[in-house]
Enzyme design. Structure first.
Site, PDB file in Angstrom:
ATOM      1  N   HIS A  96       0.861  -1.187   0.000  1.00  0.00           N
ATOM      2  CA  HIS A  96       0.000   0.000   0.000  1.00  0.00           C
ATOM      3  C   HIS A  96       0.899   1.240   0.000  1.00  0.00           C
ATOM      4  CE1 HIS A  96      -3.043   2.903   1.602  1.00  0.00           C
ATOM      5  NE2 HIS A  96      -3.794   2.234   0.755  1.00  0.00           N
ATOM      6  N   ASP A 248     -10.263  -1.782   0.219  1.00  0.00           N
ATOM      7  CA  ASP A 248      -9.468  -0.703  -0.371  1.00  0.00           C
ATOM      8  C   ASP A 248      -9.714  -0.619  -1.872  1.00  0.00           C
ATOM      9  OD1 ASP A 248      -7.056   1.158   0.503  1.00  0.00           O
ATOM     10  OD2 ASP A 248      -6.610   0.405  -1.497  1.00  0.00           O
TER      11      ASP A 248
END
Length: 1198
Positions: A96, A248
């Protein structure tokens, strides 16, 4: 026993365990045969058979954060997030990556809250549905090391907070929904696709190419979009069993659908529901992978995918940061002579700094030595005679500099040498009784400063100035094979010296250098500091007998900074250094060759004799240029490069160890640029020598054609043959017109060419009579932008959030007359005065995100400035309002948003009026519906909007209460508005005004509140409302932060209004009739005399930073103006011309045509969008591919 169980023994033992849990006493040993004790010696131990099972993570309840009241209700859990451990299940978090940093995901907080709730209820989160509401993330958590997050859930209402130490990272509300509660998007068939959407399917690669351009550098685990469309309304997501990455990816589709190309981070979600069991029922298998269908409902700003639905995602634009790795450097090319006595000629600014600093140092040293001489102190020093001699050479500099000249240097952290000189000479001479003791004190002071001197901009100039340190290292590096090099700093006095060396080559992207410090005293260097810069230290005594370098061999180059002058036998020292170098390695030598008196001040006061046996040395220690060249030759080196300047006290030499193997050059003439007959011979030579030793070199010669690209082709050959250092260039690159043509002036049989070939350097460029090479020098930050005098410019911050970077920037208004399709109401206006508003200050300081400004402005380069006054081309004086970019020398105005300036007003008066009175009229009259006899509380009464609101309220017959921060502001308002008495004033610095208002109104409160205060003072202001009151919020802080406001206030039949004038002005979201009403009210106010100019503090156009800082301090009364032009005495006259020094900016002429080949690729379309943003209106894009399959087709359709 259960005879129906698959494993009867396991079933039996399980039931026994349940009896034990119920409280029964179980004698488990009775089940097994009796074992006689003690057991035999060979009996195996049972302990090795027991091992921890790490397959399941069990959150730990933190006893310190248990709920109070006996601690019977568990309310918290702690998690250690360690994605760096090899056996961690959280390694996926390292994918990420946002803007070059690993950030803890927004969805990670939601999953932690979900896990904690289920843990506290003793249920499996993988089977338990939850609803999470009002999730807020307050700060990004950067993962550079393992972190601990504590999740605290209030047992009664489900409110949760996630803490990183004492800082709240996230908050919201979480609870388990009723089983019969339906999903918000219960029927996905009702979600309609927007009719204007061109639904072009994008695959994973297309989607994440777009994300990469914006700054989202997602790794494989967070690349969860399988298929989607460019409008973001339909898609398919991967399901890999990881809730963090799946959620996400769900949020990513919402970001992808936005048209802006900025980097945006999620900060708030109003509602999210997760039903894991329903979700698994929607998982499908396609192409051998598991996926889930996604539906985005643009109308409700929500989406659903499987068992997950989400509503109202809020993301804020953040500025991109400059990466430390992979950083782009702006460099400038300079021609550097092989032997240059004026190295700083192209750097006049640096040269001037060095000369002025040197004058100050010489004056301090001269004055100090003279004072000691007059007091008879020098005769008692170890090196007193030498210092006496130095004083004779300082006879022109024996006056201490004035304090106004000296003080800036004393306060400059880059001038420790001047501070050391002052510390030494500031001793009261009359108090000295023991000369030897005094010398010891002075020596101790010098020793304590010796390492810091390596940061001084004069003493360490040869290591700090890139023109010297980078040039020298570049020569060494380009004449070494490959991108891996080995460098040694010989006898450094501090770690700072090595830092300067490393910084000198930091702009090389592919270079990897092994850094080492070598010398007798290197153990005195701080090991931690060396580790931080990736360097090691090796103790090596070059003066020892016998001497051996040991394993310190094959260095590509070494650096000696002010070392040779300290050696009794510098030839032997260099010969021993040569043993460390490879066959043809380099040494960079910095030696003091000028201003010896300043160096002598440091060296001669260390209580050690500096006199060497060689009496020819300067002051018995320093070497001149001729002596150094002789030493290099005797030590077996050949000088390759020499750099110095009159402003410097040192000279920099690049010397090369003379190899034992004679070079065997093959010279290829590449001057033929018509038939290129040299290609085959060159190809044959390269093939023949491809695997031969380095001494078989290949020279590319170009002496006739001065611009045939020799430098570039040679560098390409070097990069393609990294294993060997073989290629050389010898070319004429003259730039003067008289030297660009004619017969070649380089004679291959001349002595200078023979000397060039003996040096065997890669770059040998002849330019207008001088031999040298072309070098890349990094442009400093303060020189990154080019400036020029322009007529059209606007004020902006070069770095968002940094008010010190405010400057003038070139404006596209210079092409206004060339625009053919402009509206009839649009005209170009020359600005005379522009006002700074609180919105501008908040934006400039980075306290207000661009997203908080209504309209499509988040991707605009400049949002500063809303109001102005100036002249049209015919000389008409006007004042007006713009959505943005009014802090300018010229603006493109719309006549529907401007008013003519009354004859009895100056233009500076007019600039104080538009925004404040328009805001006040819109708030009080249109939204507040003020009526005669009502009471109103106006916060910040001395501010611009405050004064305008007071004037309007008093005109309409209201009783006005107001708050101010100082007594002077109170007195000013009482003088301007005599209707206001002491009882009408309260303090705006705290919430005490609430008591004052309630007491003055006998508990009733006020009918209206015009509020600009934030946080707890906003809450106190709401409580001041009377029955049927109206609350008018003109501040943006609480609005952008979504601060909560209790609904109980509405039980008094009150109304809450957000007052955003910019939303009314923006035609994409505003109502034209509303603006026309505001326009009419302000026009009538001007005609009736209600609208009057405000007091203003005026700053000149080159004092923008000071104006912003002044307003941010809150000390002003009325408005803050920037004067762009001086106003003429005539009412009607053509606008005066003005030019400002502005940052040059690439701008496109609207009537020019811009052709982009490969324009339908990723880079081509991004370039096209950039050109459009810079004013281009006619573009031609060519491509061999069909744009309809490309993610960027949405830009073309727009």
């Amino acid at each position: 026993m259960n005879n129906k169980a698959e494993n009867e023994i396991e079933a039996f033992l399980s039931q026994v365990g349940k009896l034990y849990e119920a409280g029964a006493t179980v004698q488990i040993e009775k089940i097994y045969p009796e074992v006689p004790l003690p057991v035999p010696p060979g009996t195996p131990m049972i302990s090795p058979m027991w091992k921890w099972d790490h397959s399941v993570d069990w959150p730990v309840v933190d006893g310190r954060q248990m709920a109070s009241g006996g601690g019977s209700v568990r309310s918290s859990a702690s998690y250690t997030i360690d994605p760096f451990s090899p056996d961690s299940k959280e390694t996926f978090l390292l994918d990420h990556i946002i803007d070059g940093r690993v950030l803890y995901p927004f969805t990670g907080y939601m999953v932690l809250a979900w896990k904690t709730l289920c843990k506290l209820h003793a249920v499996d989160y993988q089977k338990t549905p939850v609803i999470i509401e009002n999730i807020n993330v307050y700060s990004a958590t950067i993962l550079t090391k393992p972190i601990r997050l504590d999740v605290v859930i209030t047992p009664g209402n489900g409110e949760f907070e996630i803490l990183d130490g004492d800082q709240v990272c996230s908050s919201g509300r979480i609870y388990i929904p009723d089983e019969n509660r339906q999903f918000y998007y219960n029927d996905v068939s009702t979600i309609e696709t927007s009719k204007i959407a061109e639904r072009i399917e994008l695959d994973t690669e297309d989607s994440y190419k777009e994300f990469l351009l914006r700054g989202y550098e997602y790794g494989e685990n967070f690349r969860g979009i399988y298929r989607t469309c460019n409008s973001g309304e339909r898609g398919t997501l991967y399901w890999r069993g990881n809730w963090v990455t799946f959620l996400d990816s769900l949020l990513q589709t919402a970001l992808l659908a936005e048209r802006a190309d900025t980097l945006r981070l999620p900060t708030r979600v109003r509602y999210m529901r997760i039903d894991p069991e329903k979700h698994l029922k929607h998982v499908e298998e396609r192409d051998g992978i598991q996926v889930v269908e996604l539906y985005n409902d643009i109308a409700t700003n929500g989406c659903i995918a499987g068992g997950v639905e989400c509503c109202d995602l809020t993301a804020h634009t953040v500025s991109r940061r400059m990466q430390t790795q992979g950083q782009l450097y702006l460099e400038k090319l300079y021609f550097v002579k092989h032997n240059d006595d004026k190295a700083l000629e192209a750097f006049p600014k640096e040269r001037k700094i060095q000369i002025e600093y040197r004058k100050v140092l010489r004056a301090l040293v001269g004055a100090g030595l003279k004072a000691w001489h007059d007091a008879g102190l020098l005769s008692g020093f170890t090196n007193g005679a030498i210092l006496e001699k130095a004083l004779l050479n300082l006879k022109d500099a024996t006056q201490r500099p004035p304090d106004d000249i000296l003080q800036p240097y004393l306060e400059d952290s880059k001038c420790p040498l001047v501070q050391a000189v002052c510390a030494v000479f500031d001793t009261n001479i009359s108090d000295i009784t023991d000369k030897k003791a005094f010398e010891a004190i002075i020596a101790a002071r010098i020793k304590s400063q010796i390492q810091v001197l390596d940061t001084d901009k004069y003493w360490a100039a040869s290591m700090l100035l890139e023109r010297l340190v980078k040039t020298a290292q570049d020569i060494c590096i380009e004449n070494s094979a490959g991108h891996r090099n080995k460098c040694g700093a010989i006898e450094p006095t501090s770690v700072e010296q090595l830092k300067h060396i490393i910084n000198g080559v930091s702009s090389h992207p592919l270079l990897e250098i092994e850094w080492n410090c070598l010398g007798k005293n290197v153990n005195q260097l701080d090991e931690n500091s060396l580790m931080q810069i990736g360097a090691t230290r090796q103790k090596l005594d070059f003066d020892a007998e016998p001497f051996s370098v040991g394993e310190n061999k094959n260095y590509d180059y070494i650096v000696l900074d002010k070392v040779l002058a300290k050696k009794e036998d510098p030839v032997q020292f260099l010969q021993r250094c040569a043993e460390m170098l490879r066959e043809d390695g380099f040494a960079i030598v910095n030696e003091v060759t000028g201003d010896h008196e300043i160096s002598l001040f440091v060296d001669a006061l260390l209580e050690q004799s500096i006199q060497k046996s060689d009496n020819s040395r300067i002051y018995g220690t320093y070497l001149n240029n001729k002596q150094l060249l002789d030493i290099f030759k005797k030590a077996g080196y050949r000088m390759c490069n020499y750099q110095t300047d009159e402003a410097l006290c040192t000279s920099t030499y690049v010397i090369r160890k003379i190899p034992s193997q004679q070079r065997d050059p093959a010279i290829i003439d590449i001057d033929d640029i018509e038939n290129f007959t040299w290609i085959e011979p060159l190809q044959k030579t390269i093939e023949e020598r491809l695997n031969e030793p380095d001494y078989k070199t290949i020279w590319l010669k170009s002496t006739k054609i001065r611009n045939n690209g020799t430098l570039g082709i040679a560098l390409c050959f070097v990069e393609e043959n990294l294993k060997f250092n073989r290629f050389r260039t010898l070319c004429d690159i003259s730039v003067k017109k008289e030297n660009r043509a004619g017969p070649p002036v380089i004679k291959m049989d001349s002595d200078e060419v023979k000397e060039i070939m003996e040096k065997d350097l890669h770059a040998n460029n002849y330019r207008d009579g001088e031999w040298g090479s072309v070098r890349h020098i990094v442009v400093k930050d303060d020189e990154t932008h080019s400036y020029k005098q322009v007529q059209h410019a606007f004020i902006n911050t070069l770095v968002r959030g940094d008010v010190s970077s405010l400057t003038w920037v070139e404006s596209p208004n210079q092409y206004f007359d060339a625009i053919v399709d402009k509206k009839p109401t649009h005209q170009l206006c020359s600005v005379y005065y522009s006002a700074v508003n609180f919105r501008d200050v908040m934006l400039a300081y980075g306290r207000l995100p661009p997203d908080a400004i209504p309209g499509q402005f988040a991707d605009r380069e400049c949002l500063l400035g809303m109001e102005f006054s100036g002249r049209l081309k015919d000389g008409t004086r006007v004042m007006g309002i713009l959505p943005a970019q009014a802090l300018a020398t010229s603006v493109v105005l719309d006549l529907e948003y401007t008013w003519e300036v009354p004859n009895n007003w100056s233009l500076s008066d007019a600039a104080t009026v538009p925004v404040v009175y328009a805001t006040a009229y819109y708030a009080l009259v249109m939204r507040g519906r003020i009526r005669k006899g009502e009471k109103i509380l106006i916060h910040g009464g001395s501010g611009g909007v405050g004064q305008a609101a007071i004037a309007i309220a008093l005109h309409y017959g209201l009783e006005v209460y107001t708050t101010v921060g100082t007594d002077s502001k109170r007195e000013y308002l009482k003088k301007r508005f005599p209707q206001l008495k002491d009882r009408h004033f309260a303090n705006s610095r705290n919430a005490d005004f609430e008591l004052h208002i309630r007491h003055q109104t006998k508990g009733r409160g006020v009918d209206l509140v015009l509020n600009c205060l934030a946080h707890e003072m906003l809450q106190a202001s709401v409580r001041c409302l009377a029955q049927h009151g109206r609350f008018l919020e003109i501040g943006k802080v609480d609005l952008s932060q979504n601060s909560p406001l209790g609904m109980a206030h509405l039980l008094k039949n009150t109304t809450i209004h957000g007052i955003l004038l910019d939303a009314v002005m923006d035609q994409s979201i505003g109502n034209k009739e509303d603006w026309l009403e505001v326009y009419r009210l302000l026009k009538e106010g001007i005609d009736s005399g209600v609208v009057k100019p405000l007091q203003a503090n005026t700053f000149s156009h080159d004092k923008a930073e000071e104006a912003f800082r002044f307003m941010s301090a809150g000390k002003h009364i009325g408005k803050v103006l920037i004067e762009v032009r001086k106003e003429e005495n005539q009412i009607i006259c053509p606008p005066s011309e003005i030019t400002v020094n502005a940052v040059c900016r690439t701008l496109c002429h609207p009537q020019h045509v811009y052709l982009i080949t490969g324009g339908l690729g990723g880079f081509g379309l991004e370039l096209a969008q950039w050109l459009i943003n810079r004013g281009a209106r006619k573009l031609v894009l060519t491509s061999r591919t069909d744009f309809c399959s490309c993610i960027y087709s949405k830009y073309l359709k727009s």
